[in-house]
Design a protein around this motif. Structure first.
Motif, PDB file in Angstrom:
ATOM      1  N   UNK A  24     -31.595 -24.453  51.378  1.00 44.78           N
ATOM      2  CA  UNK A  24     -32.041 -24.121  50.001  1.00 44.78           C
ATOM      3  C   UNK A  24     -33.386 -23.467  49.999  1.00 44.78           C
ATOM      4  N   UNK A  25     -34.277 -24.157  51.033  1.00 47.12           N
ATOM      5  CA  UNK A  25     -35.818 -23.689  50.987  1.00 47.12           C
ATOM      6  C   UNK A  25     -35.690 -22.196  51.409  1.00 47.12           C
ATOM      7  N   UNK A  26     -34.862 -21.938  52.266  1.00 47.67           N
ATOM      8  CA  UNK A  26     -34.678 -20.379  52.782  1.00 47.67           C
ATOM      9  C   UNK A  26     -34.545 -19.542  51.583  1.00 47.67           C
ATOM     10  N   UNK A  27     -33.309 -20.058  50.987  1.00 45.60           N
ATOM     11  CA  UNK A  27     -32.935 -19.407  49.675  1.00 45.60           C
ATOM     12  C   UNK A  27     -33.872 -19.137  48.891  1.00 45.60           C
ATOM     13  N   UNK A  28     -34.599 -20.135  48.303  1.00 43.68           N
ATOM     14  CA  UNK A  28     -35.689 -19.848  47.382  1.00 43.68           C
ATOM     15  C   UNK A  28     -36.857 -18.822  47.880  1.00 43.68           C
ATOM     16  N   UNK A  29     -37.011 -18.893  49.076  1.00 44.00           N
ATOM     17  CA  UNK A  29     -38.076 -18.033  49.440  1.00 44.00           C
ATOM     18  C   UNK A  29     -37.883 -16.539  49.369  1.00 44.00           C
ATOM     19  N   UNK A  70     -35.900 -15.723  46.752  1.00 51.84           N
ATOM     20  CA  UNK A  70     -35.478 -15.263  45.499  1.00 51.84           C
ATOM     21  C   UNK A  70     -37.015 -15.150  44.537  1.00 51.84           C
ATOM     22  N   UNK A  71     -36.946 -14.734  43.478  1.00 48.02           N
ATOM     23  CA  UNK A  71     -38.167 -14.796  42.539  1.00 48.02           C
ATOM     24  C   UNK A  71     -37.589 -14.488  41.184  1.00 48.02           C
ATOM     25  N   UNK A  72     -37.985 -15.320  40.252  1.00 48.53           N
ATOM     26  CA  UNK A  72     -37.269 -15.296  38.769  1.00 48.53           C
ATOM     27  C   UNK A  72     -35.867 -15.050  38.797  1.00 48.53           C
ATOM     28  N   UNK A  73     -34.928 -15.659  39.612  1.00 48.58           N
ATOM     29  CA  UNK A  73     -33.746 -15.439  39.756  1.00 48.58           C
ATOM     30  C   UNK A  73     -32.989 -14.359  40.157  1.00 48.58           C
ATOM     31  N   UNK A  74     -33.884 -13.595  40.833  1.00 47.45           N
ATOM     32  CA  UNK A  74     -33.486 -12.089  41.452  1.00 47.45           C
ATOM     33  C   UNK A  74     -33.830 -12.087  43.081  1.00 47.45           C
ATOM     34  N   UNK A  75     -33.158 -11.496  43.690  1.00 47.83           N
ATOM     35  CA  UNK A  75     -33.221 -11.415  45.084  1.00 47.83           C
ATOM     36  C   UNK A  75     -34.407 -10.330  45.460  1.00 47.83           C
ATOM     37  N   UNK A  88     -42.157 -22.214  43.127  1.00 44.67           N
ATOM     38  CA  UNK A  88     -41.352 -22.748  44.246  1.00 44.67           C
ATOM     39  C   UNK A  88     -40.895 -21.487  45.309  1.00 44.67           C
ATOM     40  N   UNK A  89     -41.329 -20.352  44.886  1.00 43.97           N
ATOM     41  CA  UNK A  89     -40.889 -19.223  45.830  1.00 43.97           C
ATOM     42  C   UNK A  89     -42.077 -19.391  46.989  1.00 43.97           C
ATOM     43  N   UNK A  90     -43.373 -19.293  46.489  1.00 46.72           N
ATOM     44  CA  UNK A  90     -44.409 -19.557  47.548  1.00 46.72           C
ATOM     45  C   UNK A  90     -44.186 -20.900  48.184  1.00 46.72           C
ATOM     46  N   UNK A  91     -44.012 -21.724  47.668  1.00 42.33           N
ATOM     47  CA  UNK A  91     -43.829 -23.035  48.085  1.00 42.33           C
ATOM     48  C   UNK A  91     -42.841 -22.986  49.311  1.00 42.33           C
ATOM     49  N   UNK A  92     -41.581 -22.405  49.072  1.00 39.54           N
ATOM     50  CA  UNK A  92     -40.498 -22.405  49.913  1.00 39.54           C
ATOM     51  C   UNK A  92     -40.855 -21.523  51.204  1.00 39.54           C
TER      52      UNK A  92
END
Length: 283
Positions: free
Chosen positions: A32-37, A39-44, A251-255
């Motif tokens: 999930x962390x890889x996925x969030x990294x 993504x941004x604002x629901x977009x890849x 969460x994007x930068x966090x991930x």
């Protein structure tokens, strides 16, 4: 053949609770962390988040400080622990009191440790009172370059005893005849240590290194307690950057930063593992 299959089935059944725990609490969150990294604002967005953090000055400061701490603190811990273990190994018997004493820093609550360091090093602490009485100005330990030294000292003090016990166990298993033969042939203590002792305890050294690296990434609690959410730039680590982005719901930068930190950790482990395998092959 049927008995072996039955044993294998039972083995997997016993491992199943651990496998479920690892999957639910480690593997799935990491994916999930890889996925969030990505993504941004629901977009890849691909690698845009990674590019962004490497342009972020706060992240670069955190990365630099984390690498400095890792490169300095871990070798110091291993060298000091090994030298103490060598000294203790010269005795025929180590009492249980000494074993317990070396393990005490691990079981002491972090809050007690932080209180002692604040009492010693804050602007009105014991050390500054002594310096002021001698005519020196107050040293701001918590907002100067000494703050990194302070974290390194805490890390070594807290983990040295455990590493000493591990090294002592490894040294105790070495045959004395090997060292006696080396001394009879005129080898110095230094050469005996480098050419005989260290290669023979490579598995122990690898385990100590593994624990040292793991514990180095667990120093955020002490750093956060001493210096707060936004410490000075000398002790602003990757964990601080991750924690601040979590508080800001970024969460994007966090991930992305968490994945980078995990890659660094895995890279260090693989490098040392390859070194250990190479050493075993040469033997």
């Amino acid at each position: 053949m049927k008995f072996e299959k039955k044993q294998t089935v039972w083995a997997y059944l016993f491992l199943l609770p651990s496998l479920i725990g690892i999957t639910v609490f480690y593997a799935v969150p990491y994916l999930m962390c890889i996925y969030n990294s990505l993504m941004s604002g629901g977009h890849f967005v691909g690698l845009d988040n990674y590019i962004a953090i490497f342009k972020n000055k706060a992240f670069l400061y955190a990365l630099k400080n984390t690498m400095i701490f890792t490169v300095v603190a871990i070798p110091l811990l291993m060298i000091i622990s090994f030298l103490i273990a060598q000294f203790l190994n010269s005795f025929e018997k180590i009492t249980s009191f000494f074993r317990s004493a070396y393990l005490m820093p691990i079981v002491i609550p972090a809050a007690s440790l932080i209180y002692i360091w604040q009492m010693l090093f804050n602007d009105y602490g014991v050390i500054n009172n002594i310096l002021n009485s001698l005519g020196f100005d107050t040293v701001h330990f918590f907002s100067s370059g000494f703050s990194m030294v302070m974290i390194i000292l805490i890390y070594i003090w807290k983990n040295c005893g455990f590493c000493v016990i591990l090294f002592t166990a490894g040294l105790a298993n070495l045959p004395k005849s090997v060292h006696e033969s080396a001394y009879l042939e005129g080898a110095s203590s230094f050469m005996t240590t480098v050419k005989i002792t260290l290669p023979l305890i490579t598995p122990t050294t690898f385990f100590v290194f593994l624990m040292a690296v793991i514990n180095s990434f667990r120093m955020f609690r002490e750093s956060f307690s001493l210096f707060g959410t936004y410490p000075n730039e000398n002790v602003y680590f990757l964990q601080n950057f991750i924690n601040n982005n979590y508080n800001n719901f970024n969460y994007s930068q966090l991930s992305s930063s968490a994945i980078v930190m995990s890659i660094i950790f895995i890279g260090i482990m693989l490098a040392f593992f390859m070194y250990e395998r190479k050493s075993d092959y040469l033997e």
